[in-house]
Motif scaffolding. Structure first.
Motif, PDB file in Angstrom:
ATOM      1  N   ALA A   1       0.820  -1.212   0.000  1.00 35.90           N
ATOM      2  CA  ALA A   1       0.000   0.000   0.000  1.00 35.90           C
ATOM      3  C   ALA A   1       0.857   1.268   0.000  1.00 35.90           C
ATOM      4  O   ALA A   1       0.438   2.307  -0.518  1.00 35.90           O
ATOM      5  N   PHE A   2       2.044   1.173   0.580  1.00 36.77           N
ATOM      6  CA  PHE A   2       2.903   2.361   0.664  1.00 36.77           C
ATOM      7  C   PHE A   2       3.603   2.572  -0.671  1.00 36.77           C
ATOM      8  O   PHE A   2       4.370   1.721  -1.121  1.00 36.77           O
ATOM      9  N   ARG A   3       3.334   3.672  -1.323  1.00 35.06           N
ATOM     10  CA  ARG A   3       3.925   3.994  -2.611  1.00 35.06           C
ATOM     11  C   ARG A   3       4.760   5.264  -2.468  1.00 35.06           C
ATOM     12  O   ARG A   3       4.262   6.370  -2.643  1.00 35.06           O
ATOM     13  N   PRO A   4       6.023   5.068  -2.075  1.00 36.18           N
ATOM     14  CA  PRO A   4       6.846   6.241  -1.777  1.00 36.18           C
ATOM     15  C   PRO A   4       7.274   6.976  -3.032  1.00 36.18           C
ATOM     16  O   PRO A   4       7.372   6.392  -4.119  1.00 36.18           O
ATOM     17  N   GLU A   5       7.541   8.251  -2.859  1.00 36.55           N
ATOM     18  CA  GLU A   5       8.071   9.081  -3.944  1.00 36.55           C
ATOM     19  C   GLU A   5       9.371   9.714  -3.468  1.00 36.55           C
ATOM     20  O   GLU A   5       9.501  10.052  -2.293  1.00 36.55           O
ATOM     21  N   HIS A   6      10.318   9.913  -4.378  1.00 36.09           N
ATOM     22  CA  HIS A   6      11.513  10.678  -4.021  1.00 36.09           C
ATOM     23  C   HIS A   6      11.094  12.102  -3.662  1.00 36.09           C
ATOM     24  O   HIS A   6      10.440  12.784  -4.461  1.00 36.09           O
ATOM     25  N   SER A   7      11.453  12.554  -2.477  1.00 40.88           N
ATOM     26  CA  SER A   7      11.136  13.943  -2.108  1.00 40.88           C
ATOM     27  C   SER A   7      12.389  14.735  -1.752  1.00 40.88           C
ATOM     28  O   SER A   7      12.317  15.947  -1.574  1.00 40.88           O
ATOM     29  N   LEU A   8      13.534  14.059  -1.620  1.00 40.87           N
ATOM     30  CA  LEU A   8      14.781  14.734  -1.222  1.00 40.87           C
ATOM     31  C   LEU A   8      15.721  14.771  -2.425  1.00 40.87           C
ATOM     32  O   LEU A   8      16.029  13.720  -3.008  1.00 40.87           O
ATOM     33  N   PHE A   9      16.190  15.960  -2.732  1.00 39.08           N
ATOM     34  CA  PHE A   9      17.064  16.144  -3.898  1.00 39.08           C
ATOM     35  C   PHE A   9      18.199  17.094  -3.537  1.00 39.08           C
ATOM     36  O   PHE A   9      18.112  17.855  -2.568  1.00 39.08           O
ATOM     37  N   ILE A  10      19.231  17.038  -4.333  1.00 38.11           N
ATOM     38  CA  ILE A  10      20.293  18.029  -4.225  1.00 38.11           C
ATOM     39  C   ILE A  10      20.330  18.797  -5.535  1.00 38.11           C
ATOM     40  O   ILE A  10      20.479  18.187  -6.608  1.00 38.11           O
ATOM     41  N   ALA A  11      20.165  20.094  -5.433  1.00 40.66           N
ATOM     42  CA  ALA A  11      20.284  20.933  -6.626  1.00 40.66           C
ATOM     43  C   ALA A  11      21.765  21.174  -6.884  1.00 40.66           C
ATOM     44  O   ALA A  11      22.514  21.550  -5.975  1.00 40.66           O
ATOM     45  N   ALA A  12      22.184  20.928  -8.102  1.00 39.21           N
ATOM     46  CA  ALA A  12      23.580  21.068  -8.498  1.00 39.21           C
ATOM     47  C   ALA A  12      23.663  21.920  -9.758  1.00 39.21           C
ATOM     48  O   ALA A  12      22.679  22.071 -10.484  1.00 39.21           O
ATOM     49  N   THR A  13      24.846  22.457 -10.005  1.00 43.64           N
ATOM     50  CA  THR A  13      25.089  23.234 -11.228  1.00 43.64           C
ATOM     51  C   THR A  13      26.315  22.670 -11.935  1.00 43.64           C
ATOM     52  O   THR A  13      27.325  22.367 -11.285  1.00 43.64           O
ATOM     53  N   VAL A  14      26.208  22.528 -13.233  1.00 45.74           N
ATOM     54  CA  VAL A  14      27.379  22.147 -14.032  1.00 45.74           C
ATOM     55  C   VAL A  14      28.285  23.360 -14.128  1.00 45.74           C
ATOM     56  O   VAL A  14      27.905  24.385 -14.699  1.00 45.74           O
ATOM     57  N   MET A  15      29.478  23.274 -13.525  1.00 51.88           N
ATOM     58  CA  MET A  15      30.340  24.458 -13.479  1.00 51.88           C
ATOM     59  C   MET A  15      31.615  24.306 -14.300  1.00 51.88           C
ATOM     60  O   MET A  15      32.450  25.204 -14.308  1.00 51.88           O
ATOM     61  N   SER A  16      31.714  23.204 -15.029  1.00 50.63           N
ATOM     62  CA  SER A  16      32.836  23.042 -15.936  1.00 50.63           C
ATOM     63  C   SER A  16      32.435  22.015 -16.989  1.00 50.63           C
ATOM     64  O   SER A  16      31.838  20.977 -16.654  1.00 50.63           O
ATOM     65  N   ALA A  17      32.733  22.303 -18.227  1.00 47.67           N
ATOM     66  CA  ALA A  17      32.384  21.379 -19.329  1.00 47.67           C
ATOM     67  C   ALA A  17      33.321  21.682 -20.488  1.00 47.67           C
ATOM     68  O   ALA A  17      32.937  22.291 -21.476  1.00 47.67           O
ATOM     69  N   THR A  18      34.559  21.260 -20.332  1.00 46.18           N
ATOM     70  CA  THR A  18      35.578  21.649 -21.308  1.00 46.18           C
ATOM     71  C   THR A  18      35.843  20.590 -22.364  1.00 46.18           C
ATOM     72  O   THR A  18      36.614  20.854 -23.291  1.00 46.18           O
ATOM     73  N   ARG A  19      35.250  19.414 -22.206  1.00 49.38           N
ATOM     74  CA  ARG A  19      35.517  18.336 -23.164  1.00 49.38           C
ATOM     75  C   ARG A  19      34.191  17.721 -23.593  1.00 49.38           C
ATOM     76  O   ARG A  19      33.300  17.540 -22.766  1.00 49.38           O
TER      77      ARG A  19
ATOM     78  N   GLN B   1      13.734  16.105 -13.752  1.00 49.52           N
ATOM     79  CA  GLN B   1      14.108  17.503 -13.596  1.00 49.52           C
ATOM     80  C   GLN B   1      15.201  17.915 -14.575  1.00 49.52           C
ATOM     81  O   GLN B   1      15.230  19.045 -15.028  1.00 49.52           O
ATOM     82  N   ALA B   2      16.146  17.015 -14.843  1.00 45.63           N
ATOM     83  CA  ALA B   2      17.250  17.382 -15.724  1.00 45.63           C
ATOM     84  C   ALA B   2      16.722  17.586 -17.136  1.00 45.63           C
ATOM     85  O   ALA B   2      15.761  16.950 -17.556  1.00 45.63           O
ATOM     86  N   GLY B   3      17.374  18.480 -17.861  1.00 46.42           N
ATOM     87  CA  GLY B   3      16.936  18.751 -19.220  1.00 46.42           C
ATOM     88  C   GLY B   3      17.140  17.525 -20.107  1.00 46.42           C
ATOM     89  O   GLY B   3      16.460  17.337 -21.099  1.00 46.42           O
ATOM     90  N   ASP B   4      18.066  16.681 -19.711  1.00 46.26           N
ATOM     91  CA  ASP B   4      18.449  15.566 -20.576  1.00 46.26           C
ATOM     92  C   ASP B   4      18.785  14.376 -19.685  1.00 46.26           C
ATOM     93  O   ASP B   4      19.618  14.469 -18.800  1.00 46.26           O
TER      94      ASP B   4
ATOM     95  N   GLY C   1      26.548  16.676 -28.719  1.00 48.90           N
ATOM     96  CA  GLY C   1      27.103  17.980 -29.017  1.00 48.90           C
ATOM     97  C   GLY C   1      26.561  19.067 -28.114  1.00 48.90           C
ATOM     98  O   GLY C   1      26.954  20.223 -28.191  1.00 48.90           O
ATOM     99  N   ARG C   2      25.673  18.697 -27.204  1.00 47.23           N
ATOM    100  CA  ARG C   2      25.103  19.657 -26.259  1.00 47.23           C
ATOM    101  C   ARG C   2      26.181  20.148 -25.289  1.00 47.23           C
ATOM    102  O   ARG C   2      27.018  19.385 -24.838  1.00 47.23           O
ATOM    103  N   ASP C   3      26.139  21.432 -24.973  1.00 49.44           N
ATOM    104  CA  ASP C   3      27.072  22.026 -24.014  1.00 49.44           C
ATOM    105  C   ASP C   3      26.316  22.273 -22.710  1.00 49.44           C
ATOM    106  O   ASP C   3      25.484  23.172 -22.630  1.00 49.44           O
ATOM    107  N   PRO C   4      26.570  21.477 -21.666  1.00 47.32           N
ATOM    108  CA  PRO C   4      25.762  21.593 -20.449  1.00 47.32           C
ATOM    109  C   PRO C   4      26.254  22.665 -19.464  1.00 47.32           C
ATOM    110  O   PRO C   4      25.713  22.777 -18.370  1.00 47.32           O
ATOM    111  N   PHE C   5      27.264  23.451 -19.835  1.00 55.33           N
ATOM    112  CA  PHE C   5      27.817  24.444 -18.903  1.00 55.33           C
ATOM    113  C   PHE C   5      26.704  25.324 -18.336  1.00 55.33           C
ATOM    114  O   PHE C   5      25.892  25.874 -19.077  1.00 55.33           O
TER     115      PHE C   5
END
Lengths: 381, 381
Positions: free
Chosen positions: B266-284, B310-313, B335-339
């Motif tokens: 009966a218990f149908r859990p959902e993810h409720s805890l997340f960490i928001a992060a930022t891509v801060m380097s994407a050189t390759r 949540q992620a674009g991709d 070829g996407r640049d995620p910076f």
């Protein structure tokens, strides 16, 4: 009583207290070993004329940064902008943020910090340069900028001289920014176990960085600063002649992972960081449980080691970490009952372990000599 | 200016702020999912007449404990005495410390807490009973004591009825202590992946505990409380009839490790805890680095998962955690640049991850609705 009653967690320790009375878990610094590590690295860098800019991400403590500067350090590195705040406020006069960052909140922090300290930052993307440059110009501050080059780790940093030149041009185009040199760092090399293998890996990383320095010099661009290096490679980095300053952090503490490296040079590190633990359950022969688990020691680089010089019996082994429990096994079942015993653990990895605590309990001769705040704990933006 | 200038780290978030403006790393609660998890577990326990005493070691937050009590919880569990302080001060009327402890400092804390809240504790050694009993008697307080029995995990807890009877006698001999029942908990069973396999493992753990309850009942000793169980086994624990109360904690958050369990009840859990992060380097190409590493996510139960809703991709994968860096790889090089992209991560293990943060940023509909302090962060003695 108009004042509401308050319920406050007792302090972890007070100076003058016998170590045996300090409640566990507690993060300990053995001051004799700590001071030996501090002096040795300062001496090695000083003798070679290489600036020492220790990494404050390892200790996150103003009291320790002040001791490092007192021993000759040129300032400190921080890995995050928020981490730099307590050091800037405490008067550390030069701070290098050795990491990339993105976002208007971060650019605003950099500009605020630059009004308090000589700030330098790392970049590897022109968009970061523009964002920080705009914030610095608006705040009327000047920020030193060091492009990071990929020294072989393949994490952050530019990978080509074209990309580097584009960054230098972006920096030069912004009057609030100043090109100050380069950063080249290879984290993986720090942990190559064999001395000779580590020397060779460090030489390769230094040469990758040096090639970028030469490229700039050939175009009349002088690197006032070439920063990099770490605890595992410090002696090689100093000898390389490539770096004007080195960034070791863990050298103060010497965690179990670094302790597994071969140390065959002048730097003879000692373990100075420990976690005091208590055996709080021992209901089965050969098995016990202590009060140090995942919330008081980071296990990303392996489980903590029981420190046999402190433990009554070297046969205790830390075999599993749960959230608040450390499972211990006795190699030989001697019939000994370890209930209530206190043991010292050497953490596998100092940086994320320190980040779990609010204070160091500094001990010498079995007595608490000082308690140092870890002001940077949790400052990860 | 007589007031010294201060340099203060900006707050992580303020209510009303768009989520997109919250600096990273940030620990997020998706309030819709959180409230669903909160309601579901309270409903399941309430319908069965089993008391729900959620484990505060998972969230360490007074705001959350108050919401749990508001939804019908009988109080909370804490795993450490210091952890109980903020909850006791905030008026949580009943706290069970579901773990053993040793030392005069700990006994004194238990006695202090018992003056603020209805305190119960776990014991598995008569020396602990004597130590706490003396402190309680001196402070003039009464503490409920629950011997812990080994429910098959082989960690803490007595292993025989003889050992249990010795504990009960020690408790009875001290007028400041009151025998209140038993605790039987098996952590490993919580993470058995298959629903049916987990049901069977939970039944074995419950039966081990039940045998001790029957042993006491046959001697006229009634267990007012039989406490145990966790998120993974809650429905089986409720159905077993063995436990008077259950102790789930992670049910609120549903980390990646628990998310890998099969949930067929009966218990149908959902993810409720997340960490928001930022891509801060994407050189390759195909490679990027975000700002969440070992100091902002615990990796003891595996690396965090990029949350594709949540992620674009969905093609970004978190493949390695360094101290302050999270290394990302793109499964397909488009070829996407995620910076500069912002991503949400589901932590592998909620408890030690929460312990790295000072506050939850609570979001609904893309807006910060509230910021909840994590008062128990770092309280591990």
């Amino acid at each position: 009583m108009t004042q509401a009653r308050r319920l406050a967690v007792p302090p972890v320790a007070v100076p003058g207290q016998p170590l045996a009375a300090v409640g566990t878990p507690a993060l300990l610094i053995d001051l004799d070993a700590f001071e030996s590590n501090l002096r040795q690295m300062a001496g090695l860098a000083g003798a070679a004329g290489t600036a020492l800019r220790p990494h404050a991400k390892a200790h996150k403590s103003v009291a320790i940064a002040q001791r490092q500067v007192g021993a000759g350090a040129a300032g400190v590195c921080c890995q995050k902008l928020t981490e730099a705040y307590p050091f800037a406020e405490a008067g550390i006069a030069s701070i290098h943020v050795s990491n990339e960052f993105v976002g208007a909140d971060k650019a605003a922090m950099a500009a605020e910090l630059a009004a308090w300290t000589q700030l330098s930052i790392c970049v590897d993307d022109a968009r970061q340069v523009h964002e920080v440059g705009a914030a610095a110009a608006q705040a009327g501050v000047k920020i030193d900028v060091l492009p990071e080059v990929n020294a072989g780790q393949g994490r952050c940093g530019v990978d080509s001289t074209d990309a580097l030149m584009a960054l230098v041009e972006a920096i030069d185009a912004n009057p609030a920014l100043r090109f100050a040199g380069l950063q080249g760092y290879h984290g993986g090399v720090q942990h190559v176990r064999g001395w000779q293998q580590r020397r060779e890996a460090a030489q390769r990383a230094a040469e990758l960085t040096a090639a970028y320095v030469r490229h700039l010099e050939a175009r009349g661009l002088r690197c006032a600063v070439v920063t990099g290096g770490g605890t595992g490679t410090a002696e090689f980095d100093i000898a390389s002649g490539v770096y004007t300053e080195i960034q070791p952090g863990s050298y103060l503490f010497m965690d179990a992972d670094y302790g597994a490296n071969e140390w065959a040079g002048a730097f003879r590190p000692e373990h100075s960081l420990f976690i005091a633990a208590t055996v709080m359950s021992a209901t089965r022969p050969g098995h016990a449980v202590c009060d140090v688990g995942l919330k008081t020691v980071s296990v990303d680089s392996g489980l903590p080691r029981v420190w046999s010089r402190q433990a009554g019996d070297a046969s205790l082994n830390y075999v599993a970490a749960n959230d608040e429990h450390g499972v211990l096994e006795m190699a030989e079942n001697t019939g000994r009952d370890p209930f209530g015993e206190r043991i010292w653990l050497v953490p596998g990895h100092c940086d994320p372990t320190v980040n779990l605590y609010d204070a160091y309990v500094c001990v010498r001769g079995g007595v608490v000599e000082d308690v140092w705040a870890i002001e940077g704990r949790g400052l990860s933006r």
